[in-house]
Design a protein around this motif. Structure first.
Motif, PDB file in Angstrom:
ATOM      1  N   LEU A 108       0.836  -1.198   0.000  1.00 25.77           N
ATOM      2  CA  LEU A 108       0.000   0.000   0.000  1.00 25.77           C
ATOM      3  C   LEU A 108       0.871   1.248   0.000  1.00 25.77           C
ATOM      4  O   LEU A 108       1.851   1.327   0.745  1.00 25.77           O
ATOM      5  CB  LEU A 108      -0.913   0.009   1.230  1.00 25.77           C
TER       6      LEU A 108
ATOM      7  N   GLN B  12      -0.332   6.428  -3.338  1.00 23.10           N
ATOM      8  CA  GLN B  12      -0.819   6.446  -4.724  1.00 23.10           C
ATOM      9  C   GLN B  12      -1.842   5.336  -5.002  1.00 23.10           C
ATOM     10  O   GLN B  12      -2.619   5.433  -5.940  1.00 23.10           O
ATOM     11  CB  GLN B  12       0.352   6.298  -5.702  1.00 23.10           C
ATOM     12  N   GLY B  13      -1.803   4.271  -4.222  1.00 20.51           N
ATOM     13  CA  GLY B  13      -2.730   3.172  -4.470  1.00 20.51           C
ATOM     14  C   GLY B  13      -2.148   1.839  -4.019  1.00 20.51           C
ATOM     15  O   GLY B  13      -1.334   1.772  -3.099  1.00 20.51           O
ATOM     16  N   ILE B  14      -2.537   0.781  -4.710  1.00 19.46           N
ATOM     17  CA  ILE B  14      -2.068  -0.574  -4.395  1.00 19.46           C
ATOM     18  C   ILE B  14      -1.014  -0.977  -5.429  1.00 19.46           C
ATOM     19  O   ILE B  14      -1.277  -0.952  -6.639  1.00 19.46           O
ATOM     20  CB  ILE B  14      -3.225  -1.590  -4.416  1.00 19.46           C
TER      21      ILE B  14
ATOM     22  N   THR C  45       0.688  -0.497 -10.566  1.00 20.21           N
ATOM     23  CA  THR C  45       0.111   0.336  -9.506  1.00 20.21           C
ATOM     24  C   THR C  45      -1.344   0.652  -9.853  1.00 20.21           C
ATOM     25  O   THR C  45      -1.631   1.210 -10.920  1.00 20.21           O
ATOM     26  CB  THR C  45       0.896   1.654  -9.325  1.00 20.21           C
ATOM     27  N   LEU C  46      -2.252   0.275  -8.969  1.00 22.09           N
ATOM     28  CA  LEU C  46      -3.677   0.534  -9.155  1.00 22.09           C
ATOM     29  C   LEU C  46      -4.013   1.845  -8.443  1.00 22.09           C
ATOM     30  O   LEU C  46      -3.914   1.936  -7.219  1.00 22.09           O
ATOM     31  CB  LEU C  46      -4.507  -0.625  -8.592  1.00 22.09           C
ATOM     32  N   ARG C  47      -4.405   2.850  -9.237  1.00 21.04           N
ATOM     33  CA  ARG C  47      -4.617   4.201  -8.704  1.00 21.04           C
ATOM     34  C   ARG C  47      -6.092   4.536  -8.678  1.00 21.04           C
ATOM     35  O   ARG C  47      -6.943   3.761  -9.107  1.00 21.04           O
ATOM     36  CB  ARG C  47      -3.850   5.214  -9.558  1.00 21.04           C
ATOM     37  N   GLU C  48      -6.370   5.755  -8.161  1.00 16.52           N
ATOM     38  CA  GLU C  48      -7.732   6.307  -8.118  1.00 16.52           C
ATOM     39  C   GLU C  48      -8.712   5.365  -7.429  1.00 16.52           C
ATOM     40  O   GLU C  48      -9.806   5.091  -7.926  1.00 16.52           O
ATOM     41  CB  GLU C  48      -8.218   6.655  -9.530  1.00 16.52           C
ATOM     42  N   LEU C  49      -8.286   4.855  -6.288  1.00 14.78           N
ATOM     43  CA  LEU C  49      -9.134   3.975  -5.495  1.00 14.78           C
ATOM     44  C   LEU C  49      -9.776   4.751  -4.356  1.00 14.78           C
ATOM     45  O   LEU C  49      -9.308   5.828  -3.962  1.00 14.78           O
ATOM     46  CB  LEU C  49      -8.302   2.816  -4.934  1.00 14.78           C
TER      47      LEU C  49
ATOM     48  N   HIS D  43     -10.661   5.840  -0.646  1.00 19.02           N
ATOM     49  CA  HIS D  43      -9.863   5.850   0.579  1.00 19.02           C
ATOM     50  C   HIS D  43     -10.540   4.994   1.652  1.00 19.02           C
ATOM     51  O   HIS D  43     -11.776   4.907   1.728  1.00 19.02           O
ATOM     52  CB  HIS D  43      -9.689   7.286   1.082  1.00 19.02           C
TER      53      HIS D  43
ATOM     54  N   TYR E 220     -10.328  -3.768  -0.595  1.00 20.15           N
ATOM     55  CA  TYR E 220     -10.295  -4.383  -1.916  1.00 20.15           C
ATOM     56  C   TYR E 220      -9.634  -5.760  -1.810  1.00 20.15           C
ATOM     57  O   TYR E 220      -8.703  -5.957  -1.034  1.00 20.15           O
ATOM     58  CB  TYR E 220      -9.474  -3.536  -2.902  1.00 20.15           C
TER      59      TYR E 220
ATOM     60  N   THR F 223      -7.242   0.367   1.705  1.00 18.64           N
ATOM     61  CA  THR F 223      -6.449   1.487   1.216  1.00 18.64           C
ATOM     62  C   THR F 223      -6.233   2.534   2.313  1.00 18.64           C
ATOM     63  O   THR F 223      -6.984   2.595   3.287  1.00 18.64           O
ATOM     64  CB  THR F 223      -7.128   2.142   0.012  1.00 18.64           C
TER      65      THR F 223
END
Length: 220
Positions: free
Chosen positions: A135, A138-140, A184-188, A190, A194, A219
């Motif tokens: 984590l 920026q994301g996962i 990198t998985l973004r825009e998740l 808060h 997941y 996240t």
């Protein structure tokens, strides 16, 4: 007296017949089959029902269409119920057979039990990827442990599907190259939970692994 002598002769002859019989045949092993994952080709079998735990097994193999059976070194007179044939059955262009028989000392042995015809190219199963998650703000960050080197060498088109699953049931699918360092998985959302899964894909053979077990994170 004559009758007694005749009876003795008949019993003697009967005894000769009994002792002249060969040893009792063992039942052969059953369910002889290849279990192949990532081109590790393991022959397995089930012991005969009337056999003891001290039975020894002898394994042979051949290429489909060849007349001669060959002994498998390291699998002669073994007591385990499997034999690794990976090195002998590594040519993806070929089809193979294997067979095994059981033996009980000093001389009793079973008939040969034959495997179904086996193709490493078409019959091997591809293992599920192993996920590593980190984590960040920026994301996962997703990393996938590469499969066995032989699998990568044989399949240049190999890649992964990454499944991102929200607790609402919403699922998104991403693709990741075999040798990519990370995704990198973004825009998740808060503070949201997941779960992720990965699947190995080999499109040129329409072959894929099962999905990996879920790994879940929340996240930042």
């Amino acid at each position: 007296m004559t009758r007694l002598l005749l009876g003795a002769v008949l019993l003697g002859n009967l005894g000769v017949c009994v002792t002249a019989q060969g040893p009792v045949m063992l039942a052969p092993p059953s369910q002889v089959r290849f279990d192949s994952v990532d081109y590790r080709n393991i022959l397995q079998w089930t012991p005969p029902a009337n056999g003891s735990s001290s039975l020894q097994y002898y394994v042979q193999w051949k290429i489909y269409g060849e007349p001669q059976w060959l002994d498998v070194d390291g699998c002669q007179g073994i007591q385990k119920h499997q034999c690794d044939l990976s090195d002998l059955t590594s040519d993806l262009r070929e089809w193979y057979y294997a067979r095994v028989h059981a033996s009980s000392l000093p001389s009793s042995k079973s008939a040969w039990a034959l495997s179904p015809r086996f193709s490493p190219r078409w019959d091997t199963k591809i293992s599920s990827p192993v996920l590593k998650l980190n984590l960040t703000e920026q994301g996962i960050v997703v990393r996938v442990r590469p499969p066995r080197l032989l699998v990568r060498k044989l399949h240049s088109s190999l890649h992964y599907k990454i499944y991102l699953i929200h607790t609402s049931g919403e699922e998104k699918v991403f693709e990741m190259g075999c040798c990519s360092n990370k995704l990198t998985l973004r825009e998740l959302k808060h503070k949201a939970k997941y779960c992720l899964q990965a699947q190995t894909m080999i499109p040129l053979q329409t072959k894929s692994s099962a999905r990996s077990p879920e790994k879940c994170v929340t996240t930042l």
